[in-house]
Design an enzyme around this catalytic site. Structure first.
Site, mmCIF file in Angstrom:
data_model
loop_
_atom_site.group_PDB
_atom_site.id
_atom_site.type_symbol
_atom_site.label_atom_id
_atom_site.label_comp_id
_atom_site.label_asym_id
_atom_site.label_seq_id
_atom_site.Cartn_x
_atom_site.Cartn_y
_atom_site.Cartn_z
ATOM 1 N N ARG A 54 43.515 25.880 -84.596
ATOM 2 C CA ARG A 54 42.118 25.914 -84.185
ATOM 3 C C ARG A 54 41.322 25.026 -85.131
ATOM 4 N NH1 ARG A 54 43.835 27.648 -80.053
ATOM 5 N NH2 ARG A 54 43.243 29.594 -78.979
ATOM 6 N N GLU A 96 34.605 21.283 -80.478
ATOM 7 C CA GLU A 96 35.213 20.933 -79.191
ATOM 8 C C GLU A 96 34.327 21.408 -78.034
ATOM 9 O OE1 GLU A 96 39.122 22.549 -78.810
ATOM 10 O OE2 GLU A 96 39.810 21.772 -80.732
ATOM 11 N N HIS A 142 43.121 18.457 -77.861
ATOM 12 C CA HIS A 142 43.561 19.848 -77.691
ATOM 13 C C HIS A 142 44.562 19.973 -76.533
ATOM 14 C CE1 HIS A 142 42.238 24.273 -78.467
ATOM 15 N NE2 HIS A 142 43.532 24.202 -78.200
#
Length: 310
Positions: free
Chosen positions: A230, A259, A277
């Site tokens: 993360r 993000e 991602h």
């Protein structure tokens, strides 16, 4: 009648079609759509499929009085209001195990790309620059790789690193007695030992900025950082400073703070490799995650134990 499912994440058409065979789907892949559907159809929702990034809040849970089951499409569930859901008697599950191989593969891809400077070499080759005019880049073999978070994904990364003849160390909440790797009591000690540091720990408040300026300094000017967990685990400003000032040689990131907006502080740096991602995304992984959700939902509706409970 089919159970009413709130799908809170984007999903490809082929996978969405499989869901529609089993559920009455309310698809809300954007924040605006999620707010509208919860407001207008919240009383109908029985099942929720979300992910760790989007999660589901306590307020959203309270707006769905018929909700009995919520699942994360993937391993992460840091933004699901777990305790509130449990207080309501809502069953919770995740997609643990569905994309582990894909994420581990991507971690090694980022490590290789960053250490061997593949994007830089690709650009040079296209511009007609020959090897004699380029610097040398290190190898992976016989280096020391530290894995921050030795869960199931971290273990798969470790096995891949062993295949490259690397020595493996790790930091975890506690030492594992079932694995032969060197254990370090905190992230700084692990970084100080490592040539490469791979971040594979869960997200959430407890791990926010666990990789900070102190850890990056310990990794050092010849070190490389990879993050496939993360974005919140890495202090972006500290990373940008280290990469710009020569305090760190390179990085490979699949996740980053803010993000889906790209990390502005890193975009102009040549010594960082960025992917959007996608570490856990492959046709095989996405299908496996859907199958895991389908199995959990079927078990829940049948009153059976969940396959991957949170």
């Amino acid at each position: 009648m089919k159970p009413v499912l709130l799908l809170m994440i984007p999903l490809r058409d082929q996978l969405l079609a499989q869901l529609r065979e089993r559920f009455d789907v309310r698809h809300a892949p954007t924040q605006v759509e999620r707010e509208a559907i919860v407001r207008s159809h919240g009383e109908e929702i029985e099942i929720v499929l979300t992910n760790g990034t989007i999660g589901i809040s306590a307020d959203q849970i309270d707006a769905m009085p018929r909700l009995t089951f919520a699942c994360a499409y993937g391993a992460g569930y840091e933004n699901i209001a777990v305790e509130h859901a449990r207080s309501r008697g809502i069953a919770l599950a995740n997609g643990a195990g569905s994309n582990e191989d894909c994420v581990a593969d991507h971690a090694l891809a980022l490590l290789l790309s960053a250490v061997r400077a593949i994007p830089t070499l690709d650009s040079a080759c296209r511009q007609g620059v020959w090897r004699d005019d380029l610097p040398l880049f290190p190898q992976l073999a016989h280096k020391r790789v530290g894995i921050l978070g030795l869960g199931s994904i971290g273990r798969k990364i470790a096995r891949r690193c062993e295949a490259f003849d690397m020595s493996v160390g790790y930091h975890n909440r506690s030492k594992r007695s079932d694995l032969p790797y060197a254990y370090f009591g905190d992230a700084e000690a692990l970084a100080n030992w490592s040539d490469f540091l791979i971040v594979a720990a869960p997200g959430g408040a407890a791990t926010r900025h666990i990789v900070n300026s102190v850890v990056l300094a310990a990794l050092g000017s010849d070190g490389f950082l990879v993050n496939i967990s993360r974005g919140s685990l890495v202090d972006t400003a500290a990373l940008a400073e280290a990469l710009s000032a020569g305090g760190l040689r390179g990085a490979g990131l699949d996740v980053y703070e803010g993000e889906p907006d790209p990390p502005a502080a890193l975009i102009g740096l040549r010594n960082v490799v960025l992917t959007p991602h996608v570490a856990g995304s492959s046709p095989e992984a996405l299908q496996a995650a859907l199958a895991c959700f389908m199995d959990n939902a079927a078990r829940h509706l049948a009153g059976e134990p969940l396959r991957t409970p949170i």
